[in-house]
Structure formats: structure tokens, C-alpha cells
Design a protein around this motif. Sequence first.
Motif, PDB file in Angstrom:
ATOM      1  N   PHE A  40       0.849  -1.193   0.000  1.00 42.79           N
ATOM      2  CA  PHE A  40       0.000   0.000   0.000  1.00 42.79           C
ATOM      3  C   PHE A  40       0.890   1.251   0.000  1.00 42.79           C
ATOM      4  O   PHE A  40       0.936   2.003   0.970  1.00 42.79           O
ATOM      5  N   PRO A  41       1.651   1.451  -1.064  1.00 46.83           N
ATOM      6  CA  PRO A  41       2.632   2.540  -1.078  1.00 46.83           C
ATOM      7  C   PRO A  41       1.974   3.924  -1.138  1.00 46.83           C
ATOM      8  O   PRO A  41       0.836   4.068  -1.587  1.00 46.83           O
ATOM      9  N   ARG A  42       2.725   4.896  -0.670  1.00 44.00           N
ATOM     10  CA  ARG A  42       2.316   6.291  -0.799  1.00 44.00           C
ATOM     11  C   ARG A  42       3.273   6.957  -1.785  1.00 44.00           C
ATOM     12  O   ARG A  42       4.485   6.970  -1.576  1.00 44.00           O
ATOM     13  N   LEU A  43       2.739   7.482  -2.868  1.00 48.03           N
ATOM     14  CA  LEU A  43       3.568   8.142  -3.858  1.00 48.03           C
ATOM     15  C   LEU A  43       4.148   9.430  -3.295  1.00 48.03           C
ATOM     16  O   LEU A  43       3.565  10.060  -2.414  1.00 48.03           O
ATOM     17  N   THR A  44       5.289   9.818  -3.806  1.00 55.93           N
ATOM     18  CA  THR A  44       5.825  11.121  -3.437  1.00 55.93           C
ATOM     19  C   THR A  44       4.915  12.205  -4.033  1.00 55.93           C
ATOM     20  O   THR A  44       4.126  11.942  -4.959  1.00 55.93           O
ATOM     21  N   ALA A  45       5.035  13.413  -3.493  1.00 59.67           N
ATOM     22  CA  ALA A  45       4.209  14.508  -4.006  1.00 59.67           C
ATOM     23  C   ALA A  45       4.461  14.731  -5.494  1.00 59.67           C
ATOM     24  O   ALA A  45       3.527  14.963  -6.273  1.00 59.67           O
ATOM     25  N   GLU A  46       5.718  14.601  -5.902  1.00 59.34           N
ATOM     26  CA  GLU A  46       6.059  14.823  -7.310  1.00 59.34           C
ATOM     27  C   GLU A  46       5.462  13.730  -8.192  1.00 59.34           C
ATOM     28  O   GLU A  46       4.943  13.999  -9.283  1.00 59.34           O
ATOM     29  N   MET A  47       5.536  12.466  -7.738  1.00 58.15           N
ATOM     30  CA  MET A  47       4.931  11.365  -8.488  1.00 58.15           C
ATOM     31  C   MET A  47       3.417  11.547  -8.602  1.00 58.15           C
ATOM     32  O   MET A  47       2.817  11.323  -9.668  1.00 58.15           O
TER      33      MET A  47
END
Length: 573
Positions: A40-47
Motif C-alpha cells: 500500500f505505497p504512498r507516492l511522493t508529491a512529485e509522483m
Amino acid sequence: MTVSHANERASMVPVMADGETASGRWLDPADPLAREAQTFPRLTAEMAERVASYGTAERLAAGQVVFERGERGVDFFLVCDGAIEVAGQDADGTERVYTTHRARQFTGEMTLFNERQSLVGGRAASESRVVRVRRADFRRMIAAEPDVGEIVMRAFILRRVLFIRHQMGGATLLGPGHGGNTLRLQRFMTRNGYPLRLLDTERDADARGFLDCFHLTPEQLPVVILPGGVLLRNPGDAELADALGLTEELDPERIYDVAVVGAGPAGLAAAVYAASEGLATVVFESVAPGGQAGTSSKIENYLGFPTGISGQALAGRAQAQAQKFGARLAIARTVTRLGCSERPYALTLDSGQTIKACVVVIATGARYRKLDLEHYERYENGGIHYAATAMEAQLCSDEEVAVVGGGNSAGQAAVFLSRTARHVHVIVRGAGLAATMSDYLVRRIETSSKITVHPFTAIVGLEGDTFLRRVRWANRSTGREESRAIGNLFVMIGAAPNTEWLDGCLSLDSKGFVRTGSDEEGRRLASPFATTMPGVFAVGDVRSGSVKRVASGVGEGSVVVQAIHHFLTPEIA
């Protein structure tokens, strides 16, 4: 658009750094719950900003449904603010919330790469803001944003493993664990990566409640119970695939560039390379991806996997890879005829549907050979096996078993079964194993105190009732017979080619394998994998003279795509 940087965390079960849950239950490191950051990853803000550029912003009211279980073509959702709950329904109708996706997390699992039915539904847990990425744009995003694509693909695979491992969102199989049809249905769902809960009426105390709830008698078993309580009584493979939503709907008017018949290692490799190079590709498989290799407990000499990999895991990865590039997989669909007088070629399926393709790759492999013994057919569904996986190993825990055969498949099975069986007897017609089995397996068998090799020996009798109970073998040199209380016999004595459906279209060798590379007069053809029909190729075990190894099948499947390009576009050859 702007994506929230909130720090909420999606979680199903809190997991400590050492793999122990908050409740004190230790998790296997291979369990996706112990790999929450990847599952359940959290993307970086840029991604997240880049992903948002492929979709459209939407606002959701609390409780609003965004996709439903059983729906095909579900879209991809990135959460900006708020939360999306992912829920499923057990066989008894109880709904469970499996996880909650929050800011910069995303929905979806492997059904985003195909047209199968979704195992779960999603709804807004509160007033939320999301980005919806439509299917076509999702595929474009995966191809154009490889770093995001890697995170998404890994998460989707782990989520499917999570569903399977923890029996989420799937079906319940109710029946006697040793019953032939129970095993058939269990194998079909397991090999096709479908979440399954088995209630063994011979052992499981909970089974009685299901029998009473659905007013079933033992004679009506096995049954498959779908979420919501829909009941299937001993369905065939095709019927079950349709009910589970595994079958993809194919457009009969579409002409594919490449049709691959068979989804073993060779067929899957051909599909991966053809689809990755932009060819419209469809794959037909009568049972499940992987072919005979898919039933192998562990392949230890495949390049790049020093600790080994199970055939099912290898097939599952290859299937995901092919679908990632856009290949369509038609599971539980058998090709019964090749219309070799037509162009494009017409392939008739057992459902009666006809699919057309400019190129056909034959990768149907071979079927298991059987022993010529009285009562053999009776016990094929009650103790005789052609694969040794975790499912079969559970059936013969702390029992004596026999493995017939002297090749690598037999050796792998013997070593694998020796972990759980009380003792493994390897029955070999020849003088030993060295001439037919890889050295690493021979040495492992020779040093195991739980494996006995019986050279110059053949099975001569099978005894039992509904199930196999005893196996009798004889030494051909001494004439001495031995009878053992064995209820599970693993037969791995080679295979015969699956070529009957070709019905005279192609030149075959004396054993029925497809002749490639040259015609009957010895004239060389355009490719080592070309058959006597232009645009029809053969790869893997079904091909005459092929090396019966997973690696060689994968090699042939990948290399044949060059010949396909030359056939489709001869001007650039």
C-alpha cells in the motif's frame, strides 16, 4: 493539480519492524502484510502530480461507490484528500473492509491489467477528492512513467498475493479434500491465482455449518460458493471460469496480429515479446498459465533465481508481464481447430466462438503420459497426481508416497514431498537416475534419508476403494514384489504432444510433434520455428526436436517474435 500531503496511513493489520503484529501474531516476511510500504505505497508529491496529469479530478460524497465487485474495466483512482475504503464480501454474505487508501495512495490490483471482474468494491469513506485515471490513460501512464509503473505493478502483484494468502474476496470450495473433483476445482482456482477457502468435509468442523446452511448432502459435493451465496455444483472448468469472472470477453470481429495457443513458458514468452513490441496479441489456455512447468514445486536451475522459484510463481509473473504490455489472455478456452485454409487464420474455440489472427504460434506443449494399469482411471481422481505442489503435499503429510519417473520433474517432486511426507519411494525402470536427471537433484536424493530409489522397478498394481490405498511394484531383475500402504502416487513419466486439434494442417514427426525449420523434403524454411504453413510457428515442448526445459522454451518463445515481424512486414526483413 495540487495533491494533499496528508500523513494518514492505510493499514489492514499494524505490523512491527520485526514482523510481529500488534496482537502478537508473527507474520511471515513473505506476507504482503509485512511489506505494507510496498503493498500500500504512498507516492511522493512529485509522483502524484505526474499521475494526476493523466486523469481528471473528482469530488466524492461520503459513502459514494466508485467501483463494485464483479465490475469489469474498473478505473484507477489516486486519493488526493479523504479516503477510499476497499471492501469485499465473504461467501456467507458478510462484508469486510480490507483496507483504506488515503492521501497519495491508489486503488487497484491485477484486474487493472486485464478485463476480468474486480474482486472487491470501493467507496468513499468520507468526503474525498480523487483523480480518476481511465483504463486507456492508465496503460499510457504505466508505459510513460516507469518509476511509477514499477511501484504500481509491485503493489498490484502483492495485493493479489494478499487476497490469496488471506482468502479475501474469493470463493469457498466445499467438499472432501481427497475427492477428485474437489482437487480439480482447487487446482484450477489456485493455478489461476484466484482467492480460495477450502472447507474439507472430511476434516473441517466448520464444513457442517455450510452443509446445513445450504441444505447440501455429501452426494451433492463438491460445490463452489461465490460471495453473496451463489452456489455452483461441481462446475466444469469453463463454467467456473465464467462464474468467477476469469474469462475475458473477446471481440469476434477483431483480427489480432498474433494468436498464441498455449500459455506455458514458451507461449507466455512469445506473448510478452510480441505485446511489448506493439503487436496485438491474444493467448488461449485451456486450464491455467504455466503449462506443465506451472505445476513444478520448485525450479532451481532457471537462470536468475539462485534460490529457485515455483512453476506457478514463474507463470504468474510472466502472465502479469504479458498483460502489462497489453496481451489478452483467454483462460479456460481451448482451441479445437485451426482453419488453415483461411487468411487470416481462424481459430475455433470449444465455446464455438471463432477468433482470427494473421500469425499463429503453437505452444500447446504436451500432456502427461499414464501408466497402463488396471483401475488406473478410477484413482486418477482419488490418489494419482501429475504435479507435486503445496496442495498435494498437504494431502500426504506424514504418509508414504511414491513417485514414478527418472527425469527432473520426478526428482523435484521427490525432494519437495520429502519435506512433509514420512517417506518417498522413487520408482525407476532403468538402472538409476544419473542418465536422466540433473546432477544436483541426484545428489540431493542420494543424501536424503527420507527418499529411497527403486531401480529396475515398475508399478504392477493399484488397490483401494473410492481412493487409492495401496501400491504394488516389482523389481524386473529379481522378480520380487512389494506392496505398500500408499494413497498418493505421483506419475511423471514424460508426455505426448497436444497436436490433435491441428487435424492435418501441419507436418508432424512420427511421434506427433510439430516439424519446424524444414519441410518434408528437407528444404529449409524461413525460421527454425516456422512450420509448413506460412505464418504458423511452433515453440516449446510441442516442437519436434526441442529441448524439454523451461529456459529453452522461454528462449524459443522470445526468439520467434523476430520471425513473426519478418512475416508480417517482409519489406523490412
